[in-house]
Design an enzyme around this catalytic site. Structure first.
Site, PDB file in Angstrom:
ATOM      1  CB  SER A 129      -0.919   0.015   1.226  1.00  0.00           C
ATOM      2  OG  SER A 129      -1.736   1.165   1.226  1.00  0.00           O
ATOM      3  CB  CYS A 188      -1.253  10.301  -6.726  1.00  0.00           C
ATOM      4  SG  CYS A 188      -2.633   9.401  -7.472  1.00  0.00           S
ATOM      5  CG  ASN A 199     -18.469 -13.218 -16.281  1.00  0.00           C
ATOM      6  OD1 ASN A 199     -17.539 -12.419 -16.215  1.00  0.00           O
ATOM      7  ND2 ASN A 199     -18.307 -14.470 -16.657  1.00  0.00           N
ATOM      8  CB  ILE A 201     -14.728 -13.358  -9.334  1.00  0.00           C
ATOM      9  CG1 ILE A 201     -14.416 -14.834  -9.052  1.00  0.00           C
ATOM     10  CG2 ILE A 201     -13.444 -12.618  -9.689  1.00  0.00           C
ATOM     11  CD1 ILE A 201     -13.767 -15.561 -10.210  1.00  0.00           C
ATOM     12  CB  ALA A 235     -12.907  -6.707 -11.318  1.00  0.00           C
ATOM     13  N   GLY A 240     -10.389  -1.100  -9.401  1.00  0.00           N
ATOM     14  CA  GLY A 240      -9.144  -0.441  -9.755  1.00  0.00           C
ATOM     15  C   GLY A 240      -8.936  -0.272 -11.247  1.00  0.00           C
ATOM     16  CE1 TYR A 269     -17.179  37.886  -2.032  1.00  0.00           C
ATOM     17  CE2 TYR A 269     -19.184  38.668  -0.950  1.00  0.00           C
ATOM     18  CZ  TYR A 269     -17.980  38.930  -1.569  1.00  0.00           C
ATOM     19  OH  TYR A 269     -17.555  40.221  -1.741  1.00  0.00           O
TER      20      TYR A 269
END
Length: 549
Positions: free
Chosen positions: A35, A39, A273, A277, A279, A281, A426
């Site tokens: 981990s 970025c 499908n 499982i 997915a 990322g 503001y």
């Protein structure tokens, strides 16, 4: 079991544990670090982030101690047997293969940097930047460089960040991009300030010229690159930032469905499908807004959010469905910032989405308060119902605030009328009573209501009666591109000189940024001019969009 760490996989693992204390959770990561802040990698190369350890978000030991995860680094999943519900795992340190069983499997294999099949691609001195090891290799080369020259190929977000950081390290940098502009997802005129910032900082920009080969010496050490045009640029440090390709082979071999943009196809609960499982990322696809189409969005934010939801669903059997992804992104390049969300105008055209836009140029906060700087905001919307489709902004300050506001509004299917009514904070140091978001929305509302009609900054003006309502000094200082035939009547003189114009002709009005042109358009419309258009963004944006000579 979770395959892959970093943003998606690590988020899935920790959320699964927080939601189910009794679950057995195995986290496999083929690299050394499970981990890390992907970025942040360019900023350690440039030493803006000095402490390398700050990039290591959660260590293997922390995840094991705090979350009781079974973390196995340098372990690669090589095959999935869906019938037996097993994963073949290779220990990369020993070469040993083992079979592990799963009840639920979350795939977060990420993506790999794209390296074109060109001569010299494997030469010493050629780098890509995707993980901590890549960062370490590049930084070592930068630290040891005697020539202090570098070439970056690819002017996307990562490429621009690397360019900035190398310049900050005292390098002379060349930047090559196959497309005719930096940041190809943006509309061309919106990135002109970024290109000016590159020039101001000595970066040589080679636009519209892809890479043909990497030049090498007899020892297979990079000495530069050759562009498609045949031009050669010399340097021993070459960094390729040409985008990424999803790591989907594991999913393909397992018979999982792949979407139209090459990512693993999932439903709103991140299931493939095979319902056991998931997915997440960079290797997966998300439903995107506003097209409601499925596509890959290789950004850390969506990966983190998807991982969190997939981990919860896998551990408990339920979670909230994932929201549409907007592709909201931002980059700093020296003193300029560019951000976007949703569709650009050219993306809308590519996807066949009915769209138009308005562009405003205004201060990021009250002009009378010290430090006000220009911010350019382009708002893309549906011309039939005003639904907001996207936005782009560029400026020195305040870009993130405006893009985040619009992205939030888009999530709730806001219209430009909704934006016009937003109650935003503001005070003079922070904004204006009419925020740039409001000003763009007001212009869009005027367009929808027929109060004013905008045309794009790059429109063909050759057959129009073109009226430049700036002062004569302004026109001399910054002539309107393609506006040599314009009639110059300052807006304050327009009523007295309106007889100089032909009310029967198609008329386009322009000023510095569009504000005075709006006043002029209203005057003309109410004096019998039935075909009046306002040049969006005025001379400022026109001169970015149209280059003469």
């Amino acid at each position: 079991m979770i395959v892959g760490g970093v943003a998606g996989g690590a988020s899935a693992a920790t959320r699964a544990r927080r939601m189910n204390e009794s679950a057995e959770i195995i986290l496999l990561e083929k690299d050394e670090y499970v981990s890390f802040a992907n970025c942040g990698l360019p900023y350690h190369i440039g030493e803006e982030i000095v402490d390398r350890g700050q990039l290591l978000v959660a260590s293997k030991e922390l995840l094991e101690r705090r979350f009781r995860l079974d973390v196995r680094v340098r372990h690669e999943a090589t095959a999935v047997n869906r019938a037996a519900k097993t994963v073949t795992v290779r220990n990369l340190s020993t070469g040993e293969d083992t079979q592990l069983s799963y009840d639920k499997l979350i795939l977060s294999p990420g993506a790999a940097p794209f390296v074109p099949p060109i001569p010299g691609k494997d030469a010493s001195g050629v780098f890509t930047l995707r993980n901590v090891a890549d960062m370490d290799h590049i930084k070592a080369s930068v630290d040891d460089s005697e020539t202090k020259t570098a070439i970056v190929v690819g002017a996307g977000f990562i490429g621009l960040e690397v360019v900035e950081q190398l310049v900050n390290r005292g390098f002379q940098v060349a930047l090559a991009e196959m497309q005719p502009q930096v940041l190809p997802p943006f509309d061309a005129e919106m990135v002109e300030p970024i290109q000016c910032a590159l020039q101001a900082n000595g970066v040589g920009f080679y636009a519209g010229d892809g890479i043909k080969a990497i030049l090498t010496d007899d020892m297979n050490v990079a000495t530069g690159i050759e562009l498609s045009s045949g031009q050669q640029i010399k340097s021993n440090l070459v960094i390729l930032g040409l985008g990424v390709r999803p790591n989907t082979q594991l999913a393909l071999d397992a018979g999982l469905n792949i979407g139209k943009t090459g990512g693993i196809l999932t439903n709103r609960w991140l299931q493939t499908n095979d319902p056991d499982i998931y997915a997440v990322g960079d290797a997966s696809e998300y439903v995107t807004c506003p097209t409601d189409s499925s596509m890959r969005v290789a950004l850390a934010g969506p990966a983190n959010r998807a991982g969190r939801l997939a981990g919860e669903h896998a551990a408990t059997g339920s979670c909230h469905p994932i929201a549409n992804v907007l592709g909201t992104a931002i980059v700093r390049v020296f003193d300029q910032t560019a951000g976007m969300t949703g569709l650009s105008l050219k993306a809308a055209t590519r996807f066949g989405v009915n769209a138009t836009s308005v562009t405003v140029v205004t201060g990021q906060h009250a002009g009378y308060f010290p430090g006000a700087t220009p911010l350019t905001l382009k708002l893309v919307f549906d011309p039939t119902d005003g639904r907001v489709l996207g936005a782009q902004a560029v400026g020195k300050d305040g870009v993130d605030k405006r893009i985040d506001v619009i992205a939030t509004a888009m999530t709730f299917k806001a219209t430009v009328q909704d934006l016009a009514g937003l109650d935003l904070c503001y005070a003079p140091p922070f904004g204006s009573a009419k925020d740039p978001v409001h000003q763009a929305a007001f212009a869009a509302c005027n367009h929808l209501a027929g109060v004013d009609t905008f045309i794009p900054a790059d429109a063909d003006l050759s057959d129009a009666q073109l009226v430049d309502v700036r002062t004569s000094d302004e026109v001399k200082k910054s002539p309107l591109a393609g506006g040599g035939h314009a009639v110059n009547i300052p807006v304050d003189d327009l009523r007295d000189r309106i007889g100089e114009l032909d009310a029967s002709r198609k008329t386009v009005v322009s000023c510095g940024v569009g504000v005075r042109a709006h006043v002029a358009a209203r005057i003309l419309r109410q004096h019998g001019f039935d075909n009046v258009r306002n040049l969006s963004g005025g001379a400022t944006v026109r001169n970015r969009a149209v280059k003469e000579g």
